[in-house]
Design an enzyme around this catalytic site. Structure first.
Site, PDB file in Angstrom:
ATOM      1  N   TYR A  51      12.321   4.087   1.825  1.00  0.00           N
ATOM      2  CA  TYR A  51      13.119   5.311   1.693  1.00  0.00           C
ATOM      3  C   TYR A  51      13.990   5.262   0.431  1.00  0.00           C
ATOM      4  O   TYR A  51      14.071   6.237  -0.330  1.00  0.00           O
ATOM      5  CB  TYR A  51      13.975   5.430   2.951  1.00  0.00           C
ATOM      6  CG  TYR A  51      14.869   6.630   3.061  1.00  0.00           C
ATOM      7  CD1 TYR A  51      14.353   7.884   3.402  1.00  0.00           C
ATOM      8  CD2 TYR A  51      16.241   6.523   2.863  1.00  0.00           C
ATOM      9  CE1 TYR A  51      15.191   8.978   3.541  1.00  0.00           C
ATOM     10  CE2 TYR A  51      17.081   7.611   2.997  1.00  0.00           C
ATOM     11  CZ  TYR A  51      16.551   8.837   3.342  1.00  0.00           C
ATOM     12  OH  TYR A  51      17.380   9.930   3.472  1.00  0.00           O
ATOM     13  N   LYS A  65      13.827   7.777  -2.700  1.00  0.00           N
ATOM     14  CA  LYS A  65      15.008   8.586  -3.032  1.00  0.00           C
ATOM     15  C   LYS A  65      15.503   8.275  -4.452  1.00  0.00           C
ATOM     16  O   LYS A  65      15.991   9.173  -5.151  1.00  0.00           O
ATOM     17  CB  LYS A  65      16.119   8.333  -2.006  1.00  0.00           C
ATOM     18  CG  LYS A  65      15.822   8.906  -0.615  1.00  0.00           C
ATOM     19  CD  LYS A  65      15.488  10.380  -0.666  1.00  0.00           C
ATOM     20  CE  LYS A  65      15.766  11.109   0.638  1.00  0.00           C
ATOM     21  NZ  LYS A  65      15.308  12.513   0.603  1.00  0.00           N
TER      22      LYS A  65
END
Ligand SMILES: NC(=O)c1ccc[n+]([C@@H]2O[C@H](COP(=O)([O-])OP(=O)(O)OC[C@H]3O[C@@H](n4cnc5c(N)ncnc54)[C@H](O)[C@@H]3O)[C@@H](O)[C@H]2O)c1
Length: 286
Positions: free
Chosen positions: A154, A158
């Protein structure tokens, strides 16, 4: 008196069946925009809420993780409302696990939705946004900016969105396209089991949406920026480069060890806004 500064504007929000996307949809609709809510989960309930509140909304069931699904969302927006002005890349999933235990499937699924999803959606939207200028708001995260245990997939996706946003801002400038990113903190299905109830209580997603509508508004000139947002706090995040230490010879390990504190010292740091800015710092014209 209520003003409707977004009247006639078409705003496409991904992952809008709940959480932050739902709050963004309400905020844009309240400003007079036509909102297109796209999600793999049917966003019909949010469409009904927005419409009941007097807004104009369309729901699309499509995924951002494929080029095809993303093209469907953009085509639906343009077909229904004739144009596209704002793209909010908000859809997201998590598959948390420490790096040692994360499976290839967990890594690829997260990259596919967050990072590839933003590419898919923005690629489909770009030709429409160049018609009269427009605004792209990507959703990054404190995990991507600062790191988080158990979220390597993640965080990488991001962080990728930050480079994506900054480069899009540079490329979009000539066409009047602005691109910015937000790193929100909000109560949602995603965070409900991650954060303490007392903290979540202070993190209503409605605190985040005003920043997104401001970034999309005509008066806003911000581009290539990243903002930390939540609980009523709005703050720009920057990547800084320290003044550093320059050697006139290739340094040894011992010399770098001795200089380490000065190399790390951010006093007098500056904020490069492009690769060209970094080049000018590293190798200024002789
Ligand atoms: N809530 C926070 O504190 C927080 C913090 C940092 C970043 N974010 C980011 O904000 C965004 C919104 O998250 P949220 O907190 O509202 O979570 P959420 O789980 O409530 O919303 C995410 C939405 O994305 C949808 N979605 C998942 N996969 C999709 C796909 N392939 N295509 C289209 N839609 C898909 C889900 O169905 C869901 O409705 C995400 O990108 C998330 O990573 C949230």
């Amino acid at each position: 008196m209520t003003t409707h500064p977004m009247t006639g504007r078409v705003v496409l929000i991904t992952g809008a069946a709940g959480g932050l996307g739902r709050a963004h949809a309400h905020a844009f609709a309240a400003l007079g925009a036509h909102v297109v809510l796209s999600d793999v989960t049917d966003p019909a309930a949010v469409v009904a809420e927005v419409t009941a509140a007097g807004g104009s909304a369309l729901g699309v069931v499509a995924g951002v993780d494929t080029w095809e699904g993303s093209a469907v969302s953009v085509a639906a927006a343009v077909e229904a409302f004739g144009r596209l002005d704002v793209l909010v890349n908000n859809a997201g999933i998590i598959r948390d696990k420490s790096f040692a235990k994360a499976t290839p499937e967990m890594i690829e699924a997260v990259l596919a939705v967050h990072l590839h999803g933003a590419f898919h959606m923005t690629k489909a939207a770009w030709p429409h946004l160049t018609e009269r200028g427009g605004s792209i708001i990507n959703t990054t995260s404190g995990s991507g900016l600062y790191g988080n245990f158990g979220q390597v997939n993640y965080a990488a996706a991001k962080a990728g969105l930050v480079g994506f946003t900054r480069s899009l801002a540079l490329e979009g400038a000539r066409a009047g396209i602005r691109a910015n990113a937000i790193a929100p903190l909000a109560k949602s299905a995603m965070t409900e089991t991650m954060m303490a109830p007392e903290l979540l209580e202070r993190l209503a997603p409605e605190w985040v949406s005003p920043l997104v509508t401001w970034l999309a508004s005509d008066g806003c000139t911000a581009t290539g920026n990243v903002y930390s947002v939540g609980a009523g706090r709005y703050a720009r995040v920057a990547t800084l480069e320290a003044p550093g230490v320059r050697f006139d010879h290739v340094p040894t390990i011992a010399e770098l060890t001795e200089a380490a504190a000065a190399i790390d010292d951010l006093a007098g740091a500056v904020e490069p806004r492009s690769l060209a800015d970094q080049i000018a710092l590293v190798a200024p014209p002789a």
